[in-house]
Motif scaffolding. Sequence first.
Motif, mmCIF file in Angstrom:
data_model
loop_
_atom_site.group_PDB
_atom_site.id
_atom_site.type_symbol
_atom_site.label_atom_id
_atom_site.label_comp_id
_atom_site.label_asym_id
_atom_site.label_seq_id
_atom_site.Cartn_x
_atom_site.Cartn_y
_atom_site.Cartn_z
ATOM 1 N N UNK A 159 7.497 -4.393 -6.391
ATOM 2 C CA UNK A 159 8.417 -4.600 -5.273
ATOM 3 C C UNK A 159 9.831 -4.149 -5.602
ATOM 4 N N UNK A 160 10.261 -4.381 -6.839
ATOM 5 C CA UNK A 160 11.602 -3.948 -7.226
ATOM 6 C C UNK A 160 11.720 -2.431 -7.164
ATOM 7 N N UNK A 161 10.737 -1.721 -7.712
ATOM 8 C CA UNK A 161 10.771 -0.252 -7.698
ATOM 9 C C UNK A 161 10.661 0.286 -6.280
ATOM 10 N N UNK A 162 9.825 -0.342 -5.471
ATOM 11 C CA UNK A 162 9.664 0.111 -4.092
ATOM 12 C C UNK A 162 10.971 -0.013 -3.316
ATOM 13 N N UNK A 163 11.635 -1.144 -3.446
ATOM 14 C CA UNK A 163 12.872 -1.383 -2.685
ATOM 15 C C UNK A 163 14.011 -0.463 -3.110
ATOM 16 N N UNK A 164 13.922 0.085 -4.301
ATOM 17 C CA UNK A 164 14.949 0.999 -4.782
ATOM 18 C C UNK A 164 14.602 2.464 -4.519
ATOM 19 N N UNK A 165 13.425 2.714 -3.988
ATOM 20 C CA UNK A 165 12.977 4.093 -3.771
ATOM 21 C C UNK A 165 13.544 4.653 -2.476
ATOM 22 N N UNK A 166 13.540 5.986 -2.391
ATOM 23 C CA UNK A 166 14.052 6.671 -1.199
ATOM 24 C C UNK A 166 12.936 7.099 -0.263
ATOM 25 N N UNK A 167 11.707 7.171 -0.750
ATOM 26 C CA UNK A 167 10.576 7.582 0.080
ATOM 27 C C UNK A 167 9.290 7.043 -0.543
ATOM 28 N N UNK A 168 8.311 6.704 0.310
ATOM 29 C CA UNK A 168 6.993 6.268 -0.158
ATOM 30 C C UNK A 168 5.965 7.286 0.289
ATOM 31 N N UNK A 169 5.173 7.786 -0.659
ATOM 32 C CA UNK A 169 4.063 8.683 -0.358
ATOM 33 C C UNK A 169 2.786 7.857 -0.353
ATOM 34 N N UNK A 170 2.148 7.728 0.809
ATOM 35 C CA UNK A 170 0.917 6.945 0.943
ATOM 36 C C UNK A 170 -0.276 7.895 0.843
ATOM 37 N N UNK A 171 -0.966 7.856 -0.277
ATOM 38 C CA UNK A 171 -2.107 8.745 -0.498
ATOM 39 C C UNK A 171 -3.310 8.199 0.280
ATOM 40 N N UNK A 172 -3.812 9.026 1.205
ATOM 41 C CA UNK A 172 -4.945 8.643 2.052
ATOM 42 C C UNK A 172 -6.150 9.467 1.620
ATOM 43 N N UNK A 173 -7.092 8.820 0.920
ATOM 44 C CA UNK A 173 -8.286 9.517 0.483
ATOM 45 C C UNK A 173 -9.365 9.530 1.552
ATOM 46 N N UNK A 174 -10.493 10.175 1.252
ATOM 47 C CA UNK A 174 -11.580 10.307 2.231
ATOM 48 C C UNK A 174 -12.152 8.957 2.640
ATOM 49 N N UNK A 175 -12.135 7.981 1.740
ATOM 50 C CA UNK A 175 -12.699 6.660 2.035
ATOM 51 C C UNK A 175 -11.636 5.608 2.322
ATOM 52 N N UNK A 176 -10.393 6.028 2.440
ATOM 53 C CA UNK A 176 -9.297 5.073 2.607
ATOM 54 C C UNK A 176 -9.533 4.153 3.794
ATOM 55 N N UNK A 177 -9.933 4.700 4.910
ATOM 56 C CA UNK A 177 -10.095 3.904 6.124
ATOM 57 C C UNK A 177 -11.295 2.976 6.031
ATOM 58 N N UNK A 178 -12.202 3.228 5.094
ATOM 59 C CA UNK A 178 -13.391 2.373 4.962
ATOM 60 C C UNK A 178 -13.077 1.042 4.280
#
Length: 251
Positions: A51-70
């Motif tokens: 959470x600390x690293x996320x809140x200090x970041x400028x952008x989040x890359x959400x990796x969506x794989x082939x089974x992500x939605x499953x």
Amino acid sequence: MADVFINYRTGDGNDTAALIDNELSNRFGRDRAFRASKSIPPGSAYPEALLTSLRRSAVLLAVIGADWINFRSKLRAPEDWVRKEILEAFACGIPVVPVLAGRTTERLKKDDLPDELTRLAELQSVRLDTQNAEADLKRLGDLVSEMVPGLYDLEHADAPDPDPGSVSNSAGTVHGTAVQSRDFTGDVGGTVIKGPTGPVHSGHGNIYQNSRHESGGRHYSGDGMTNIEGNHHGDIRHRFGGPVRHEEDER
């Protein structure tokens, strides 16, 4: 401090996350991209580190794989870290970029997502195809550089300054052989001019020798042409192919 937070699910996108991390680390520095399995030291409290690293970041890359939605059941679980990181980015106003891993991975649809995550389906995504990995990774890196201006400055900060002793080409149209150099040794089959004071002209044609302190001057006709003005120390010699004629002798 990490500028880019890589969000991924183990078992569906962790290989793609590692590729992204490697690309961004090579371009911008190892500590500029946060990936949990690399960035959290053993023995550290990972919830706080995440959470600390996320809140200090400028952008989040959400990796969506082939089974992500499953993984619907996990995406609905409040303690699922993939879900929690994305929702935290939304809450903090951090831009989220879905990265579709693979050629066949489809864009997310609202109907497939929990209500809290339907916003993901509205976001413009980028694709990272492993069969076109080099070009796609570079494109993703360029996008990150545009979204985080500090990364562009960091990438170019260590570019070497031009060698002050280097030679640049300042000649226009050249007929024949031209040699341009800073320092050289040996014989040169042509005209060498080094450290003159005042204008120097070397070429074919007549020779004009003029004095700034006299009203007159001499005009030499013959092969070759040298125009010399200013102060010169040492001997100046010029040999012509034929006899030299002085115009004042013909008067």
